[in-house]
Every structure is written in structure tokens, then in C-alpha cells.
Design a protein around this motif. Structure first.
Motif, PDB file in Angstrom:
ATOM      1  N   GLY A 106       0.829  -1.206   0.000  1.00 10.93           N
ATOM      2  CA  GLY A 106       0.000   0.000   0.000  1.00 10.93           C
ATOM      3  C   GLY A 106       0.860   1.250   0.000  1.00 10.93           C
ATOM      4  O   GLY A 106       0.639   2.183  -0.783  1.00 10.93           O
ATOM      5  N   GLY A 107       1.868   1.270   0.871  1.00 13.97           N
ATOM      6  CA  GLY A 107       2.777   2.417   0.923  1.00 13.97           C
ATOM      7  C   GLY A 107       3.487   2.596  -0.407  1.00 13.97           C
ATOM      8  O   GLY A 107       3.634   3.717  -0.913  1.00 13.97           O
ATOM      9  N   ALA A 108       3.904   1.468  -0.996  1.00 15.56           N
ATOM     10  CA  ALA A 108       4.599   1.531  -2.283  1.00 15.56           C
ATOM     11  C   ALA A 108       3.686   2.138  -3.346  1.00 15.56           C
ATOM     12  O   ALA A 108       4.103   3.011  -4.117  1.00 15.56           O
TER      13      ALA A 108
ATOM     14  N   LEU B 250       4.264  10.602   2.309  1.00 20.89           N
ATOM     15  CA  LEU B 250       2.875  10.223   2.046  1.00 20.89           C
ATOM     16  C   LEU B 250       2.684   8.707   2.119  1.00 20.89           C
ATOM     17  O   LEU B 250       1.593   8.234   2.452  1.00 20.89           O
ATOM     18  N   ALA B 251       3.743   7.955   1.816  1.00 25.05           N
ATOM     19  CA  ALA B 251       3.627   6.489   1.829  1.00 25.05           C
ATOM     20  C   ALA B 251       3.174   5.973   3.202  1.00 25.05           C
ATOM     21  O   ALA B 251       2.170   5.260   3.294  1.00 25.05           O
ATOM     22  N   PRO B 252       3.870   6.338   4.296  1.00 22.88           N
ATOM     23  CA  PRO B 252       3.380   5.856   5.592  1.00 22.88           C
ATOM     24  C   PRO B 252       2.017   6.435   5.968  1.00 22.88           C
ATOM     25  O   PRO B 252       1.211   5.744   6.593  1.00 22.88           O
ATOM     26  N   LEU B 253       1.753   7.664   5.550  1.00 28.90           N
ATOM     27  CA  LEU B 253       0.455   8.240   5.874  1.00 28.90           C
ATOM     28  C   LEU B 253      -0.669   7.478   5.176  1.00 28.90           C
ATOM     29  O   LEU B 253      -1.680   7.140   5.788  1.00 28.90           O
ATOM     30  N   GLY B 254      -0.437   7.194   3.881  1.00 29.17           N
ATOM     31  CA  GLY B 254      -1.446   6.453   3.127  1.00 29.17           C
ATOM     32  C   GLY B 254      -1.650   5.061   3.685  1.00 29.17           C
ATOM     33  O   GLY B 254      -2.778   4.601   3.888  1.00 29.17           O
TER      34      GLY B 254
ATOM     35  N   GLY C 266       4.330   0.904   5.554  1.00 31.46           N
ATOM     36  CA  GLY C 266       4.170   1.790   4.401  1.00 31.46           C
ATOM     37  C   GLY C 266       5.453   2.526   4.078  1.00 31.46           C
ATOM     38  O   GLY C 266       5.808   2.710   2.906  1.00 31.46           O
ATOM     39  N   LEU C 267       6.162   2.938   5.129  1.00 31.63           N
ATOM     40  CA  LEU C 267       7.457   3.598   4.905  1.00 31.63           C
ATOM     41  C   LEU C 267       8.414   2.632   4.196  1.00 31.63           C
ATOM     42  O   LEU C 267       9.109   3.007   3.240  1.00 31.63           O
TER      43      LEU C 267
END
Lengths: 256, 233, 620
Positions: free
Chosen positions: C370-372, C392-396, C519-520
Motif C-alpha cells: 500500500g505504501g509503495a 505520504l507512503a506511511p500516511l497512506g 508503508g514507509l
């Protein structure tokens, strides 16, 4: 002046009346025992008092506040501590950390992300361990404690937020006679010193008769008798449904 | 009939039993006393093969059963009634009994559901109820009845009086007296000395995984020093 | 009206195989407490074996006998798996059994490839049922009716077995308390093997019976895994009726769903499950899990301790050594070690909920992938620079975890595990099916780092800082009051609630935090590779993370780091072989059997042997 008032509590499970119009009161500093045959409704009562079960009807008032409808964690915040029949401690933490957890929650630091938990309220926790005589075991892992020590630890955890009411579900279950007496002596001392009220269920009549200030007897969901230890022991109805001929427990002060 | 000699049992890495020995003769009722964590349950579980001793010997009825699987020991005639009752709560009373059913033995009269319902009339009324819907006392009766369905020669009762009402404890004492009259042998673990005195002929006291005392129940009653030391009563 | 009835029949026919496989899984779980991940593989084998016995042995045994033969053969294979793989580890913590059955999947995958080759194999049609019948004027394949009848017959057969026979009563009793059953004289070993035979037999029949409607192919195993988990969770673990009703419900709704919302297949399934679970958390016919219900947990872990000085020195030395990697001048090494660090972060984030929180997630790849994808989508469609995309990756991923977690933390144990897997499959299917946006199977390409970080050596340092930083944050979070509270929910939810903490909220927040950290890792991954494909979200990736944690040792904070490093190197090395899955699968099975404490446990054992046992009560 009663501190906890339980009025007309009802609870049915699929047509079976587990608790059927139970009312009682508990004064400040009183040690009240709740006894009765298995399935008499003791656990159901206990769970309703602690918000785990919702009663069909009735009210539970603590110091003027209605507890029915509250979650267990909110009832705890009002100053109600609880110990369990099967001990519920954190096996992967040390003894002192078990107590610190309750203090962390009490001081609302659960979601704090920038401190190290092991340092928080350690002194307060040690003081509580001192109270129950387990200071020297503070840094042992809880899962290697002897059973009697686990029970004592639970008491310290339940006392951590300085509760006004302690609910103890079969506090001495599974303990040897000597340990039972020691634990209840400790509880009674704390009650006397801090003015805590205690409601406990118990099957060991030696423990009940030695420590309770007053006894409630439940049978088939109803209150069968209520009164002093001597009254209840002498009550023929209680003897018939619960105590039996008295051959399986000792007399007053005679524990041979 | 049951002889445990010098067994050492471990749980994970913990050394629980340090060379425990005991003997139960045919027709006797023997109590194994001791405080919680002393090793009573582990001794009983070793006898029925639920935990395996690392060292020592267990013989039952002349056959060595050390480190046998439980079901084989059960087939030899050892019945086990666990401490927590362990009723199959999703099964009816009849189905619970069915699980315990074993073929009759030549030397002793076989138990049937009918004879068991005579012994435990409460269960007869509730035969089609689920085990989980029984009261604690009824469950205690059911767990014993279930073990009897296997027609054991010796019954292991692990803390039969724990957590049940005094009136039911008295009923238990009657039931054990009936077993004795029927020629059954009983080994029970107990913390309630009052109850042990009512039912047993002989007593052992276990402490920290070692046997500390052995004698008749009358001797134990006379010996307040031992009672004080190991049972704190 | 007639049209809808015909659709109903199609749905019910589709439900047939699903029901057979799901009920087998449910029965095996009930008695042995093992979630048999390789159940999808048994289903696949059923199809392959039926194909062979239909085509290789034509005339000797016919179509119908082939289905039975396939069932029996798969039943035997199931028994062999039980005896060889699971019997030695029944007493181990349940994660071992899960991981071991995952090893079995890999082994069966390569064995099938070896024996039957990579092509889809189409079986013959059922003699006498090749055509269609007209029902209310609608044409319905007559074989569909056969499948419906088969499901009903099996349902009745199982009902009879479980309620009317002594064997059935014993199985139900063993489902509740297998130890007690054995103390009452029932041979547990035989019972377990028998149950495995029955469960595998049902999966085999299911695979064989659907052959005329499809083919035997190598995607069948993972393909059916998510649907059967959905069926089992929706119907209620351990309930045959539940499996039947849920299989019917989901298949029928899917048939209608495809008409109105094509491309919605897995999502629709998820919605049905979500609705059921919100109303009935234990499924339609299920019961709440009793405490200690899911298999052996193993001994409780030791209390956390800060690293001792020598430990700190080791960590410092490792980090210092890592900073030297690009100086070697070998780009390949920078790439490899960047991968290792990314997987360490991914594994450590899973360990946070699994090891610290005791929640076994089977769908952690959802947040990694998902993060990717979040990073890739922002770069592709919004021209977002790498630096922002990495934030944004970890947030998403955290946002996805917020939604998925809300459903999942309502459940515990096996239910939680299966629900996370099913949710991850939904995200995967969205990415896979939404061609226009995500590129579907072709993935998203050309997602490169900013100019300053485009050198592999430079990007490596970025990975080192963020990756190692992330791991250290995860570690520190285990020591905060929140980390303790999370550990408390694992040790005793009862006590945690009884000291005023909100168990579900704590678990939910931990799930979100772990998701964001995964996600990170995913964000770092996408810029390291320059591309992202749906494989980053698939079940196998979730399992990779589980294996890393398991390999390293669940009970230690350093375990997942060791596990991720070893696993990545191992995979890098093994992937040179043609049948690397077979080797990896066998290796996983051996480790599950031989190294019960993972690498960290093995290190402790070696230390103990050398007389340097770590102090009784302190964990590294």
C-alpha cells in the motif's frame, strides 16, 4: 451510610433467571462475602457490578453514581478495583511493571509516546509492593512467581489507584489453607487501614467465616439469607442448600 | 495396584517433581495432600500420561506404563477426573458419556448410563442438556460419570472439592464411599483436609515436588507437627 | 425472474467447491487448532490428480471414479503432511504450524510444476452432463446442478457423521479438549490423522469436481485461499452449516454482483464479510473464541530490558559497518543491503503487532504494498517529488490500516489473522483489477528517486537513515507506556480492561502504527526498484514477512532484524535455482521443526551451552 447500593437486579439467560431481584448494600470499610452454590448467580452478579454484563433491570449505585451502562474501564476510574478468580497478570512483565501499568493508566499516560514505561511511577509501585511484602521480588518476571505471590500481586495491582471498593472473585481459589489465611489477613488489614470496602465471593467457608463482616447467601438467583457470620451459619435454609452438615470445613477458630 | 517410583517430571525447563514415589493398593482410597504448586496435579498427570516423566517408573496393575500415551493407560483401567472438570460443553450429557464409553472388563461389573443415572439422579433429568448448561455441581458429577463409563479399576480424582459448594463436597464424599464399597481404588489430590479425612484411608503429603509424609489418615490426624509444617492447619 | 433464478443456480454451483474446501479447513482447524494454509494447495492437487486419472488412465477409470480417486489421493497426501510436518510440532506455538504449512505450499507448488508443467490443463467434461438444461426458459449448464447436489450431499453426510456417529462425537469432543479425549481412551494421533484425511479429502473432491468448469493450474492454491478464509470467517470457524451458508451467500451475491458491478468480485465478498462481522463478530454460526482457544502459545516472553552496554556496542558496530557498504564501490552490494534494510523495517513493523501485541496478521503486505503504491501513484499522477512521496507512503498506509484495523481488532486469534488476510486480498484485487489507474498486472514503472539520490550509493544512505531510524523508532515504541499497554493486551486483555485501559483502541492504534511503518518500508522499496507490481501486496509477501519474524524469533525485539537479513540473503541465493520454492519450502519446514525459538532462540541456546546463559529474566 451505605457506599454501594444494589437494587432489584435481574438477569436472565435464555429464560433461565440467573439473578432474580437481588438487592443489597455495602457500607464503607465493610468486608462483605457473597456465597452460594455453583450457578447461584454470584459470578453473574459480580459481572453486572463490574460492567461486563448488562442487567435486564435494576440499579447499582456507587457513592450516588449509577454504574449500570458503564464500561468496566470507566467503573475502574471511579475507584473500583478488581481481582480475578484465575489470576490475570502480565506474564511477560516484571512484578513491579505489573503495578506500574495500573499507575500509568491511572495517571492517563497510556498513549504517551516519549517516555520509558519502566521508569514511570516506579517508586509508587515499589511502595505498593512493600505494602504486600513483595518488594524483594520487584524485578522478577511475573510468570515465575509462586501461585500465592501471584494472588498478592493482583491485590497490589487492584490497590494501585487507591480504590474505594474492591471486588474480589474467589480470592483464595486454588491456594493452600495457610496461604488463604495469609492473603485474607492482608486484605483485612488493608481494609482496616485504608477504609476500603470489599465485596468477595468465596467457596472456602473457613476464609468466609474468619474474615467477613457480613455474609450474603445467593441461591437460584435469589437472596436466601443475609446477616452476620453466626446468623448465616445457623440458618437452616442455608445449611440445606449450601453448607450441608458442616463436615467439610472447620469451626470457629478451629482449623484442624 | 498403582506404583509410582522415583519419578522426575519437567514442564518446559522447570523441574517439577523431584523423585516422587507413591503406592496405591487395590481397594484403597489414598489422598495426595499439599499446597498449590507442590506437584499434586503433575503427579496425577504423570500417572495418566498427560505429562511424561523424564526419569523413574510407573507401573499400573503389574504393567509398566512409564511414557505410554494416555489412551493406552486408560485402556488398562486407569480413569482420570481432571481438576477443572473439562466437560465438553457443546456436547449433551449423553454425548459426554459416550466419549468416555469403553468396553466392559471381565473382572468388574460394567457401568452403563442407567447405573450412572442411579448414582447421579440429577444427571438423568438433564441427559439431553448441553454440558455447558449444567451447574458447577452437576458438571462435577458429569466429569466423574464420564470417567466411570470407561470402567476404570482405579480413579484419579484431581482436587474434586475445589471450587464447589460444601453440600456438593459432601455428596462427593458419599460417592467416593460408594466406589470403595464397589471395590474401586481411588487416588485423589486434595487441599481440603476436612474432605480428605472423610474419605481416605491413607495420605501422602507432597511439597516442592518431593514426598514429605506418608501414613494412614488417623496417623496424620494425630500428628499436628506435620500438619502445621506442610499444610499450615 | 427466470433469469435471476438461473443466476442463483450458477452462484450455488460456484459455491460448491468453496464449501467443500472451506468445510475441510474448518474441520481440521476445529480438532487440531492448525490453520492449514496448504489447504488451497490440496484443492489444486485435487484438480491435477483428477486430470491425470481422467486423461492418463482413460477408460480404466471413468470421470466419476476419477473424482473419488483424486479425493482419496489428496486425503492421503493430507495425512502424510500431518504425520511428517505437523505431528512433530503440535506442541510448538501456533505460529510454527502456520509457517510450516506455508512451507508445504511452496513445496507443493514446485512439485506440481515439476510433474504437470506450467500450462493450464483442461479436464474432460462430465459424461452425461455436457449440455445445458432449460429451467423456466433459461439455459443452465447441467453440470452446475451436479455441483449443487454434490454440496448438499456432502453437507448432509457431514451432518450425519458429526451428530449421529461415535466418531463424530469424538471429533466434536476433541474440538473442545483433545487432551481430555485422549485421557478418556481415544487415540489422539489416529484421530488427528483421520481428521486431516477427511479435510484433505474434501479439498481434493472440491478441486476435482470443478475441473469441468475450469482447469487445473498453478494459481489455484493462492486463488482459493482468500475466498475460503472469507467463507470460514463469515460462516463461523468450525461450523459446517456456517461454511455452507456463507459459501452460498457469497457466491450467489458475487454472481449478481458481476452483472451490476463488474470488477467488484473480491470487494463485494469483503463487504458481505464486513457486514456480517460487524453484526456478529464470530460469524453467522460461530461462537466466541474462549481464552487459550487457539493452540499452544508457548511460554510467555521475558520482560523487555534495555540493551546492555555490550549490546549497544554491537548495534553501533553493525550500523557503522552498514555505512561502509557503498564505499566498496560494488553497486550490487548497495542494492542488496538496501533490500535487506527495507525488509528489516517491514519485518520489524509486523513484529510490533505480532510479537509485542500478540496479533498475528496475515495481511501485513497490504500496508507495505500500500505504501509503495501510494508513493508511486503520487509520483505518477501528481508529479510529487520523492521526499514528499516518502512521507505520504506511511500516511497512506496508515490510513488504510485505520480502516482495515477498525474491523480487524474487533476479532482475536485466528479470526483476526484470517480477516487481515482477506482485507489484504481486497486491496490487492483493487490494485490488480483497476488497470487504468494502477496498471494492473503490469505494475507502475519509472518511479525513480530525486536527482540527488539517484546514485545507488546515495539512495542507499537514504534507506539506511530512514530504515534504521524506523527500526529504532519501533524498538523505542515497545518501551513506551503505549508499547507496554500493547504488551498488556496480549498478556491479559481482561486485566488491561480492568485497569482502565481501552484494549481495542490500543490494538487499533498499534495496527495503524505498524501499518504506517510498513508503508514507509514500501515507499523506500518503490524508489529503490523504480517500479511496483501487485506482487508486493499479495499473500506470499505477507507470508515472507511472517517467515522473517518467525525465523528470527517472535519473542525478541532483535529477532525480526536477524530473520529479515537471513531470509533476504537466503532468498537471493536460492532464487538462482530453478526449483527454489521447493528448497525454500523444505528449509522452512525443517526450521519450524528443528529451531523452535528461531535464530534468537538458537543464539540463546548456544550461549547456554557455552555457559553464558542470558540472565534468567532478561530478554535481549
Amino acid at each position: 451510610m451505605s457506599f454501594l447500593t444494589v437494587q432489584n437486579l435481574y438477569k436472565s439467560f435464555g429464560g433461565n433467571r440467573a439473578v432474580d431481584d437481588v438487592s443489597f448494600a455495602l457500607a464503607k470499610g465493610e468486608l462483605l462475602a457473597l456465597i452460594g452454590p455453583n450457578g447461584a448467580g454470584k459470578s453473574t452478579c459480580f459481572n453486572m457490578l463490574y460492567g461486563i454484563l448488562a442487567p435486564d433491570k435494576g440499579s447499582v449505585c456507587l457513592d450516588g453514581r449509577e454504574l449500570i451502562g458503564m464500561k468496566p474501564r470507566d467503573i475502574w476510574r471511579l475507584g473500583v478495583g478488581r481481582t480475578f478468580q484465575i489470576t490475570a497478570v502480565y506474564a511477560s512483565m516484571s512484578v513491579v511493571e505489573n503495578v506500574q501499568m495500573a499507575l500509568i493508566s491511572h495517571h492517563r499516560k497510556t498513549f504517551s509516546a516519549f517516555t520509558r514505561a519502566a521508569r514511570l511511577y516506579r517508586d509508587d509501585a515499589m511502595a505498593l509492593l512493600n505494602l504486600i511484602g513483595m518488594k524483594d521480588q520487584a524485578d522478577r518476571a511475573a510468570n515465575i512467581l509462586a501461585y500465592g505471590d501471584l494472588k498478592r500481586l493482583e491485590l497490589a495491582v487492584a490497590m494501585a489507584h487507591d480504590p474505594a471498593l474492591l471486588l474480589m472473585d474467589e480470592p483464595t481459589a486454588g491456594m493452600a489453607p495457610g496461604e488463604r489465611r495469609a492473603l485474607m489477613k492482608l486484605t483485612a488489614d488493608i481494609v482496616a487501614e485504608r477504609g476500603v470496602s470489599v465485596l468477595f465471593t468465596e467457596h472456602d467457608m473457613d476464609v468466609v467465616f474468619e474474615n467477613a463482616h457480613r455474609v450474603l447467601v445467593l441461591n437460584r438467583g435469589q437472596l436466601l439469607a443475609e446477616g452476620s457470620v453466626d446468623d448465616v451459619r445457623a440458618n437452616p435454609a442455608v445449611q440445606e442448600v449450601y453448607l450441608g452438615g458442616g463436615t467439610t470445613f472447620g469451626g470457629d477458630g478451629d482449623h484442624a | 495396584m498403582l506404583e509410582i517410583s522415583n519419578i522426575h517430571t519437567f514442564y518446559g525447563g522447570a523441574h517439577i517433581l523431584h523423585g516422587v514415589s507413591l503406592r496405591v493398593e487395590a481397594g484403597e482410597v489414598v489422598s495426595l495432600l499439599g499446597r498449590n504448586g507442590a506437584g499434586k496435579t503433575t503427579t496425577i498427570k504423570s500417572a495418566i500420561g498427560l505429562v511424561r516423566p523424564r526419569d523413574g517408573r510407573i507401573t499400573f496393575d503389574g504393567t509398566e506404563t512409564t511414557s505410554w500415551a494416555s489412551h493406552r493407560i486408560c485402556h488398562l483401567g486407569l480413569g482420570y477426573v481432571p481438576e477443572e472438570r473439562r466437560i465438553f460443553s457443546d456436547l449433551t450429557v449423553m454425548e459426554n458419556l459416550e466419549v468416555g464409553r469403553r468396553p466392559a472388563r471381565d473382572d468388574i461389573p460394567a457401568w452403563t448410563t442407567d447405573t450412572l443415572f442411579e448414582l447421579f439422579p440429577n444427571l438423568a433429568e438433564r441427559r439431553y442438556n448441553l454440558g455447558g448448561h449444567l451447574s458447577g455441581g452437576e458438571q462435577q458429577m458429569l466429569t466423574i460419570a464420564r470417567t466411570l463409563m470407561g470402567n476404570p479399576k482405579l480413579i484419579l480424582l484431581d482436587e474434586p472439592s475445589e471450587g464447589i459448594a460444601p453440600v456438593i463436597i459432601e455428596k462427593m464424599a458419599e460417592v467416593i464411599a460408594e466406589f470403595k464399597a464397589a471395590g474401586l481404588t481411588v487416588l485423589l489430590s486434595e487441599q481440603n483436609l476436612h474432605f480428605a479425612k472423610l474419605v481416605s484411608d491413607k495420605a501422602y503429603i507432597i511439597e516442592s515436588g518431593e514426598m514429605r509424609y506418608e501414613g494412614t489418615i488417623a496417623e496424620l490426624e494425630a500428628n499436628s507437627e506435620v500438619r502445621e509444617k506442610y499444610l499450615a492447619v | 425472474m427466470a433469469f435471476y433464478f438461473a443466476q442463483l443456480l450458477t452462484g450455488m454451483a460456484n459455491a460448491s467447491a468453496l464449501f467443500l474446501v472451506a468445510s475441510g479447513l474448518s474441520i481440521i482447524f476445529g480438532v487440531t487448532r492448525v490453520v492449514n494454509f496448504s489447504h488451497g494447495s490440496l484443492y489444486m492437487l485435487g484438480a491435477y490428480i483428477a486430470y491425470s486419472s481422467m486423461t492418463v488412465l482413460p477408460g480404466i477409470i471413468g470421470f466419476w471414479a476419477s473424482i473419488l480417486v483424486a479425493g482419496l489421493a489428496v486425503g492421503l497426501i493430507g495425512m502424510i503432511i500431518e504425520v511428517c510436518v505437523l505431528k512433530p510440532i503440535y506442541k510448538a506455538p501456533e505460529l510454527f504450524q502456520l509457517v510450516a504449512t506455508f512451507g508445504v505450499i511452496l513445496v507443493i507448488q514446485d512439485m506440481a510444476l515439476l510433474i504437470w508443467g506450467p500450462e493450464d490443463l483442461f479436464g474432460q467434461r462430465a459424461p452425461g452432463f455436457e449440455g445445458v438444461v432449460e429451467i423456466f426458459g433459461e439455459r443452465v449448464p447441467s453440470y452446475d446442478l451436479v455441483l449443487i447436489v454434490l454440496a448438499v450431499v456432502v453437507l448432509i453426510g457431514l451432518w450425519y457423521l458429526f451428530t449421529k456417529t461415535r466418531v463424530g462425537i469424538l471429533v466434536r469432543a476433541a474440538t473442545q479438549d483433545r487432551e481430555m479425549v485422549s485421557a478418556l481412551g481415544v487415540n489422539q494421533s489416529v484421530l488427528f490423522s483421520g481428521v486431516f484425511f477427511l479435510g484433505a479429502f474434501l479439498a481434493g473432491i472440491g478441486g476435482a469436481a470443478q475441473l469441468p468448469k475450469g482447469s487445473a493450474n498453478l494459481l489455484m492454491d493462492f486463488g482459493i485461499l482468500a475466498p475460503i478464509f472469507v467463507v470460514v470467517v463469515t460462516g463461523g470457524m468450525g461450523s459446517i452449516w456456517g461454511a455452507f451458508v456463507a459459501a452460498m451467500l457469497i457466491s450467489v451475491l458475487q454472481v449478481y454482483g458481476i452483472r451490476f458491478l463488474p470488477n467488484s468480485t473480491l470487494v463485494l465478498m469483503f463487504i458481505v464479510m464486513a457486514v456480517v462481522l460487524v453484526i456478529r463478530p464470530w460469524g453467522l454460526f460461530g461462537k466466541p473464541e474462549a481464552a487459550g482457544d487457539h493452540g499452544s502459545q508457548g511460554p510467555p516472553p521475558k520482560p523487555f530490558r534495555q540493551l546492555d552496554p555490550s549490546g549497544r556496542i554491537i548495534v553501533a558496530v553493525i550500523i557503522a559497518a552498514l555505512t561502509l557498504v557503498p564505499l566498496s564501490g560494488v553497486n550490487f552490494l548497495s542494492v542488496l543491503f538496501a533490500d535487506i534494510i527495507i525488509f528489516c523495517l517491514f519485518a520489524a513493523s509486523l513484529h510490533y503487532i505480532l510479537g509485542v501485541g500478540g496479533l498475528v496478521s496475515f495481511g501485513h503486505a497490504a500496508f507495505y504494498g500500500g505504501g509503495a503504491y501510494v508513493a508511486a501513484l503520487f509520483v505518477q499522477y501528481a508529479g510529487t517529488p520523492m521526499e514528499l512521496a516518502l512521507m505520504l507512503a506511511p500516511l497512506g498506509a496508515g490510513f488504510a490500516a485505520l480502516i482495515i484495523g477498525w474491523f480487524c481488532v474487533r476479532l482475536t486469534g485466528v479470526y483476526f489473522a484470517m480477516l487481515t488476510l482477506a482485507c489484504a486480498q481486497v486491496l490487492w484485487s483493487i490494485v490488480f483489477q483497476w488497470d487504468e489507474v494502477t496498471g494492473g498486472d503490469d505494475g507502475m514503472l519509472s518511479i525513480w528517486p530525486s536527482a540527488w539520490a539517484s546514485e545507488p550509493g546515495v539512495y542507499y544512505y537514504l534507506v539506511l537513515v530512514l530504515g534504521v531510524g524506523g527500526v529504532l523508532v519501533l524498538r523505542a515504541m515497545a518501551h513506551t507506556p503505549f508499547g507496554y499497554a500493547l504488551r498488556g493486551t496480549r498478556d491479559s486483555a481482561l486485566r488491561t480492561e480492568a485497569i482502565g485501559m481501552n484494549v481495542k483502541l490500543i490494538q487499533w492504534m498499534a495496527f495503524v502504527f505498524a501499518g504506517a511503518m510498513a508503508g514507509l518500508a514500501g515507499g523506500l522499496f518503490v524508489f529503490a526498484k523504480g517500479s511496483v507490481f501487485p506482487t508486493e501486496m499479495e499473500i506470499a509477501t505477507s507470508f515472507d514477512a511472517l517467515i522473517m519474524v518467525f525465523l528470527g524469533g517472535v519473542q525478541s525485539l532483535t529477532g525480526p532484524i536477524a530473520g529479515a537479513s537471513v531470509f533476504t540473503l537466503l532468498q537471493d541465493w536460492l532464487s538462482r535455482f530453478e526449483y527454489w520454492r521447493l528448497l525454500l519450502g523444505l528449509l522452512i519446514i525443517f526450521i519450524a521443526i528443528l529451531l523452535p525459538g528461531g535464530l534468537a532462540g538458537a543464539v540463546d541456546q548456544v550461549k547456554a551451552l557455552l555457559g553464558r546463559a542470558p540472565k534468567d529474566e532478561a530478554a535481549p
